[in-house]
Design a protein around this motif. Structure first.
Motif, PDB file in Angstrom:
ATOM      1  N   TRP A 347       0.827  -1.196   0.000  1.00 21.94           N
ATOM      2  CA  TRP A 347       0.000   0.000   0.000  1.00 21.94           C
ATOM      3  C   TRP A 347       0.874   1.264   0.000  1.00 21.94           C
ATOM      4  CZ3 TRP A 347      -5.406   0.869   1.954  1.00 21.94           C
ATOM      5  CH2 TRP A 347      -6.207  -0.273   1.826  1.00 21.94           C
ATOM      6  N   ARG A 348       0.280   2.370  -0.415  1.00 27.34           N
ATOM      7  CA  ARG A 348       0.891   3.685  -0.219  1.00 27.34           C
ATOM      8  C   ARG A 348       0.717   4.104   1.237  1.00 27.34           C
ATOM      9  NH1 ARG A 348      -1.926   7.860  -3.640  1.00 27.34           N
ATOM     10  NH2 ARG A 348      -3.482   7.823  -1.995  1.00 27.34           N
ATOM     11  N   GLY A 349       1.707   4.782   1.796  1.00 25.29           N
ATOM     12  CA  GLY A 349       1.599   5.315   3.145  1.00 25.29           C
ATOM     13  C   GLY A 349       1.998   6.776   3.168  1.00 25.29           C
ATOM     14  N   GLU A 350       1.338   7.551   4.023  1.00 22.24           N
ATOM     15  CA  GLU A 350       1.653   8.983   4.146  1.00 22.24           C
ATOM     16  C   GLU A 350       1.598   9.403   5.609  1.00 22.24           C
ATOM     17  OE1 GLU A 350      -0.009  13.419   2.802  1.00 22.24           O
ATOM     18  OE2 GLU A 350      -1.122  11.609   2.244  1.00 22.24           O
ATOM     19  N   ASP A 351       2.590  10.186   6.010  1.00 25.91           N
ATOM     20  CA  ASP A 351       2.566  10.872   7.296  1.00 25.91           C
ATOM     21  C   ASP A 351       2.923  12.329   7.076  1.00 25.91           C
ATOM     22  OD1 ASP A 351       2.102   9.080   9.747  1.00 25.91           O
ATOM     23  OD2 ASP A 351       3.502   7.875   8.566  1.00 25.91           O
ATOM     24  N   HIS A 352       2.474  13.176   7.990  1.00 23.38           N
ATOM     25  CA  HIS A 352       2.839  14.586   7.867  1.00 23.38           C
ATOM     26  C   HIS A 352       3.972  14.936   8.821  1.00 23.38           C
ATOM     27  CE1 HIS A 352      -0.098  16.251  11.185  1.00 23.38           C
ATOM     28  NE2 HIS A 352       1.112  16.141  11.676  1.00 23.38           N
ATOM     29  N   ALA A 353       4.674  16.017   8.493  1.00 24.02           N
ATOM     30  CA  ALA A 353       5.783  16.494   9.326  1.00 24.02           C
ATOM     31  C   ALA A 353       5.570  17.964   9.636  1.00 24.02           C
ATOM     32  CB  ALA A 353       7.106  16.309   8.596  1.00 24.02           C
ATOM     33  N   LEU A 354       5.728  18.319  10.919  1.00 24.15           N
ATOM     34  CA  LEU A 354       5.510  19.694  11.356  1.00 24.15           C
ATOM     35  C   LEU A 354       6.790  20.407  11.758  1.00 24.15           C
ATOM     36  CD1 LEU A 354       2.298  19.132  13.503  1.00 24.15           C
ATOM     37  CD2 LEU A 354       2.456  19.839  11.115  1.00 24.15           C
ATOM     38  N   ASN A 355       7.900  19.684  11.795  1.00 25.94           N
ATOM     39  CA  ASN A 355       9.168  20.303  12.178  1.00 25.94           C
ATOM     40  C   ASN A 355      10.314  19.407  11.723  1.00 25.94           C
ATOM     41  OD1 ASN A 355       9.433  18.239  14.248  1.00 25.94           O
ATOM     42  ND2 ASN A 355       7.991  19.459  15.461  1.00 25.94           N
ATOM     43  N   LEU A 356      11.538  19.887  11.910  1.00 24.69           N
ATOM     44  CA  LEU A 356      12.708  19.166  11.433  1.00 24.69           C
ATOM     45  C   LEU A 356      12.884  17.834  12.148  1.00 24.69           C
ATOM     46  CD1 LEU A 356      15.207  19.035   9.661  1.00 24.69           C
ATOM     47  CD2 LEU A 356      16.419  20.398  11.381  1.00 24.69           C
ATOM     48  N   ALA A 357      12.698  17.821  13.465  1.00 23.52           N
ATOM     49  CA  ALA A 357      12.853  16.569  14.210  1.00 23.52           C
ATOM     50  C   ALA A 357      11.854  15.531  13.733  1.00 23.52           C
ATOM     51  CB  ALA A 357      12.690  16.820  15.709  1.00 23.52           C
ATOM     52  N   GLY A 358      10.615  15.965  13.488  1.00 19.87           N
ATOM     53  CA  GLY A 358       9.587  15.029  13.049  1.00 19.87           C
ATOM     54  C   GLY A 358       9.887  14.416  11.704  1.00 19.87           C
ATOM     55  N   VAL A 359      10.254  15.239  10.728  1.00 18.51           N
ATOM     56  CA  VAL A 359      10.498  14.699   9.396  1.00 18.51           C
ATOM     57  C   VAL A 359      11.767  13.856   9.367  1.00 18.51           C
ATOM     58  CG1 VAL A 359      11.807  16.675   8.460  1.00 18.51           C
ATOM     59  CG2 VAL A 359      10.412  15.253   6.939  1.00 18.51           C
ATOM     60  N   THR A 360      12.755  14.199  10.194  1.00 20.33           N
ATOM     61  CA  THR A 360      13.967  13.387  10.272  1.00 20.33           C
ATOM     62  C   THR A 360      13.642  11.985  10.769  1.00 20.33           C
ATOM     63  OG1 THR A 360      15.313  15.358  10.695  1.00 20.33           O
ATOM     64  CG2 THR A 360      16.279  13.227  11.271  1.00 20.33           C
ATOM     65  N   ASN A 361      12.794  11.904  11.777  1.00 20.04           N
ATOM     66  CA  ASN A 361      12.394  10.588  12.293  1.00 20.04           C
ATOM     67  C   ASN A 361      11.569   9.807  11.269  1.00 20.04           C
ATOM     68  OD1 ASN A 361      13.684  10.783  14.774  1.00 20.04           O
ATOM     69  ND2 ASN A 361      11.940  11.824  15.734  1.00 20.04           N
ATOM     70  N   LEU A 362      10.705  10.498  10.532  1.00 17.24           N
ATOM     71  CA  LEU A 362       9.908   9.811   9.511  1.00 17.24           C
ATOM     72  C   LEU A 362      10.803   9.170   8.456  1.00 17.24           C
ATOM     73  CD1 LEU A 362       6.958  12.324   8.887  1.00 17.24           C
ATOM     74  CD2 LEU A 362       6.882  10.195  10.187  1.00 17.24           C
ATOM     75  N   ILE A 363      11.805   9.890   8.013  1.00 17.23           N
ATOM     76  CA  ILE A 363      12.697   9.339   6.992  1.00 17.23           C
ATOM     77  C   ILE A 363      13.557   8.221   7.566  1.00 17.23           C
ATOM     78  CG2 ILE A 363      14.671   9.892   5.518  1.00 17.23           C
ATOM     79  CD1 ILE A 363      13.308  12.615   5.040  1.00 17.23           C
ATOM     80  N   LYS A 364      14.030   8.394   8.794  1.00 19.80           N
ATOM     81  CA  LYS A 364      14.826   7.335   9.433  1.00 19.80           C
ATOM     82  C   LYS A 364      14.022   6.044   9.537  1.00 19.80           C
ATOM     83  CE  LYS A 364      17.035   6.255  13.832  1.00 19.80           C
ATOM     84  NZ  LYS A 364      16.497   6.214  15.160  1.00 19.80           N
ATOM     85  N   ASP A 365      12.765   6.135   9.967  1.00 20.58           N
ATOM     86  CA  ASP A 365      11.931   4.934  10.082  1.00 20.58           C
ATOM     87  C   ASP A 365      11.708   4.279   8.726  1.00 20.58           C
ATOM     88  OD1 ASP A 365      11.743   5.374  12.784  1.00 20.58           O
ATOM     89  OD2 ASP A 365       9.704   6.197  12.727  1.00 20.58           O
ATOM     90  N   ARG A 366      11.557   5.080   7.689  1.00 21.23           N
ATOM     91  CA  ARG A 366      11.336   4.525   6.363  1.00 21.23           C
ATOM     92  C   ARG A 366      12.609   3.882   5.814  1.00 21.23           C
ATOM     93  NH1 ARG A 366       7.603   7.485   7.950  1.00 21.23           N
ATOM     94  NH2 ARG A 366       5.552   7.627   6.965  1.00 21.23           N
ATOM     95  N   GLU A 367      13.750   4.419   6.159  1.00 20.10           N
ATOM     96  CA  GLU A 367      15.004   3.765   5.780  1.00 20.10           C
ATOM     97  C   GLU A 367      15.133   2.402   6.466  1.00 20.10           C
ATOM     98  OE1 GLU A 367      17.861   7.651   4.902  1.00 20.10           O
ATOM     99  OE2 GLU A 367      17.599   6.929   6.967  1.00 20.10           O
ATOM    100  N   THR A 368      14.689   2.332   7.708  1.00 17.60           N
ATOM    101  CA  THR A 368      14.712   1.057   8.429  1.00 17.60           C
ATOM    102  C   THR A 368      13.838   0.019   7.731  1.00 17.60           C
ATOM    103  OG1 THR A 368      15.130   2.139  10.545  1.00 17.60           O
ATOM    104  CG2 THR A 368      14.155  -0.065  10.630  1.00 17.60           C
ATOM    105  N   VAL A 369      12.642   0.418   7.358  1.00 16.64           N
ATOM    106  CA  VAL A 369      11.716  -0.512   6.699  1.00 16.64           C
ATOM    107  C   VAL A 369      12.235  -0.900   5.322  1.00 16.64           C
ATOM    108  CG1 VAL A 369       9.388  -0.748   5.764  1.00 16.64           C
ATOM    109  CG2 VAL A 369       9.731   0.314   8.007  1.00 16.64           C
ATOM    110  N   ASN A 370      12.732   0.070   4.580  1.00 11.53           N
ATOM    111  CA  ASN A 370      13.198  -0.201   3.216  1.00 11.53           C
ATOM    112  C   ASN A 370      14.355  -1.197   3.190  1.00 11.53           C
ATOM    113  OD1 ASN A 370      13.132   0.518   0.280  1.00 11.53           O
ATOM    114  ND2 ASN A 370      15.245   1.157   0.738  1.00 11.53           N
ATOM    115  N   ALA A 371      15.147  -1.228   4.252  1.00 10.13           N
ATOM    116  CA  ALA A 371      16.243  -2.196   4.317  1.00 10.13           C
ATOM    117  C   ALA A 371      15.730  -3.623   4.418  1.00 10.13           C
ATOM    118  CB  ALA A 371      17.143  -1.878   5.518  1.00 10.13           C
ATOM    119  N   GLU A 372      14.476  -3.785   4.867  1.00  9.41           N
ATOM    120  CA  GLU A 372      13.877  -5.114   5.016  1.00  9.41           C
ATOM    121  C   GLU A 372      12.867  -5.413   3.907  1.00  9.41           C
ATOM    122  OE1 GLU A 372      12.032  -5.074   8.829  1.00  9.41           O
ATOM    123  OE2 GLU A 372      13.670  -3.969   9.737  1.00  9.41           O
TER     124      GLU A 372
END
Length: 537
Positions: A347-372
């Protein structure tokens, strides 16, 4: 949506999604579209003598477009078509753009507002707002509420405030205005009604917390029915058709089993019912794309109680040209484990980001998933991104993630983003969204005004040097959003594409900045059908 809530309840199954509105009354009273929308005129439409901005890969501007069977059959300057089956429309030099795609908003919330809803995103002074409310009152039975809830702001008015009780008393109906930003107001008739139900209202008509939640909850409890919801859903879609939007991607609401006092809350298992009813009756004035918002806690036991059921029992991207399901968002829920489940299901997934810390964590989590589990082909999205430096853009692009930008005309501060100019020069997929319906406006021209001027609706500079040209901004709102809608045959005026187009009341590429906000549609076509007509055809 910029606030959070705890989502409860169980997921809506595929079967429930398509049948839950079956009990709605389907009478057509009061819901007829303009006669032209019936599609009874089978002739081809040939537009001539226009300034037609195609938004194709070459950004061609042509003078003619031929529409046949709901699609563009010719686009250019010397289209040779003759015969009684052709209806010629002389545009007399008017500007034409593809239908605007809002790739992330909350139109379903707007379509479920209580009372006789009166959108006011197109007016910029309090006297003009009162005039609009008076015009609306002529259509409303005596004593019934006129409401404006959500996509309006005190900032949009020259007076930089909402109308007060005395000004609203010029309208002979109970009124309730709850702005995305700028407060909540009622008039004397509304004050009497609300106070009789235990809601505290100030002398000037202001309603503040904790009475605010009770006010909206009470209006919902007493005024919402299946028929009033359908009336408001149709009215909302027609309103934005007049502003040039032909496709909405709705990104959900915070779930409430019962009527809620939260402006961003609705019952997420029934809130689509009025739109489904309109779809069954063939009365949708715009294309609808529906995403599903989930907020399962990462520590929930059992894990992913709602998201797992959604992924098992619903189809993504299922429907027809007018209404389709989408992905998970604007919250995916469940943390990294939720992302894993979405990736496994494809499926497609979407989350929103309201600040730098938030979007950094979103990308980090997606890098974790993409490795698997590879996600690079799933077109995942991050929206809003007020802070988004180059290194994060590079990392997101490597994951196949696209970003949605907009969401700015009501913001304040310096260099509050998004970084439009940097992103436009970057290969990452990017598109336009308003996020409007609860915390900001949907009107695309207010959002485009901010993108090209760098100023909010109060005239304050907020973007630094990150502005775009008008051509670039409109490309984001049309052709660029093909990727986010996952449909290549809308968003540009090209042979074979669906005939979604808008004839504008002014040349949005040349008018003064302040006039850009006042842009309207004279004619809106969706699939070649006329959904709004100000006398052009």
């Amino acid at each position: 949506m910029a606030q959070r809530n705890t989502r409860t309840g169980k997921s809506l199954s595929r079967r429930q999604f398509f049948s839950s509105a079956a009990g709605l009354a389907l009478a057509a009273k009061g819901y007829a579209l303009p006669q032209q929308a019936t599609g009874s005129d089978s002739r081809d439409l040939l537009f001539v003598n226009g300034k037609i901005h195609t938004m194709d890969t070459n950004n061609r501007v042509v003078s003619q477009a031929l529409i046949r069977n709901g699609r563009f059959a010719g686009v250019g300057n010397n289209i040779a078509v003759q015969g009684a089956t052709v209806r010629r429309v002389n545009l007399m030099g008017k500007t034409v753009i593809p239908g605007i795609i809002d790739a992330h908003n909350h139109i379903v919330l707007v379509g479920n507002r209580p009372g006789w809803h009166a959108p006011l995103e197109h007016v910029f002074t309090i006297p003009d707002a009162i005039a609009e409310l008076k015009a609306r009152s002529a259509e409303v039975p005596r004593g019934e509420f006129i409401t404006t809830v959500g996509p309006i702001s005190g900032m949009q008015f020259a007076e930089r405030r909402l109308p007060n009780l005395m000004e609203l008393d010029a309208v002979d109906h109970p009124l309730y205005i709850q702005a995305a930003q700028g407060g909540t107001r009622t008039n004397s008739q509304g004050k009497t009604w609300l106070e009789a139900r235990g809601v505290t209202v100030a002398a000037d008509g202001a309603i503040t917390a904790p009475a605010l939640g009770l006010a909206l909850q009470t209006l919902r409890k007493e005024l919402l029915t299946p028929e009033t919801r359908k009336r408001t859903a149709l009215g909302a879609l027609q309103y934005y058709s007049k502003l040039g939007i032909t496709t909405h991607r709705d990104c959900g609401a915070f779930h409430s089993d019962e009527p809620s006092g939260g402006v961003a809350n609705e019952n997420t298992y029934t809130m689509h019912n009025p739109f489904l009813a309109l779809h069954r009756e063939g009365k949708l004035p715009a294309r609808m794309r529906i995403d599903f918002l989930h907020q399962d806690s990462p520590t929930a036991n059992p894990p992913l109680p709602t998201l797992s059921q959604r992924l098992k029992n619903s189809f993504p991207f299922f429907g027809d040209d007018w209404m389709k399901t989408g992905g998970i968002g604007e919250f995916t829920g469940g943390g990294v484990e939720g992302l894993r489940a979405i990736a496994r299901a494809g499926w497609r997934g979407e989350d929103h980001a309201l600040n730098l810390a938030g979007v950094t964590n979103l990308i980090k989590d997606r890098e974790t998933v993409n490795a698997e589990i590879p996600i690079t082909q799933l077109r995942w999205i991050i929206s809003h991104i007020p802070d988004f430096p180059l290194d994060l853009a590079n990392r997101a692009h490597a994951l196949g993630i696209g970003v949605l930008v907009g969401w700015g005309p009501l913001r304040s501060g310096t260099n509050v983003g998004p970084p439009y100019r940097m992103l436009f020069s970057h290969p990452i997929k990017k598109g336009y969204h308003s996020d409007g319906g609860d915390i900001t406006v949907i009107n695309p021209w207010l959002n485009l005004y901010t993108i090209v001027t760098g100023r909010n609706l109060a005239g304050q500079p907020i973007l630094g040097d990150q502005m775009l040209t008008r051509q670039e901004a409109l490309w984001l709102a049309t052709a660029a959003n093909k990727w986010f809608i996952r449909e290549e045959d809308i968003g540009s005026i090209e042979v074979g594409n669906h005939a979604d187009l808008v004839v504008l009341d002014r040349d949005c590429f040349t008018v003064p900045d302040e006039d850009l906000k006042r842009t309207r549609s004279l004619l809106t076509l969706v699939g070649g059908k006329i959904m709004h007509n100000d006398g052009i055809v």
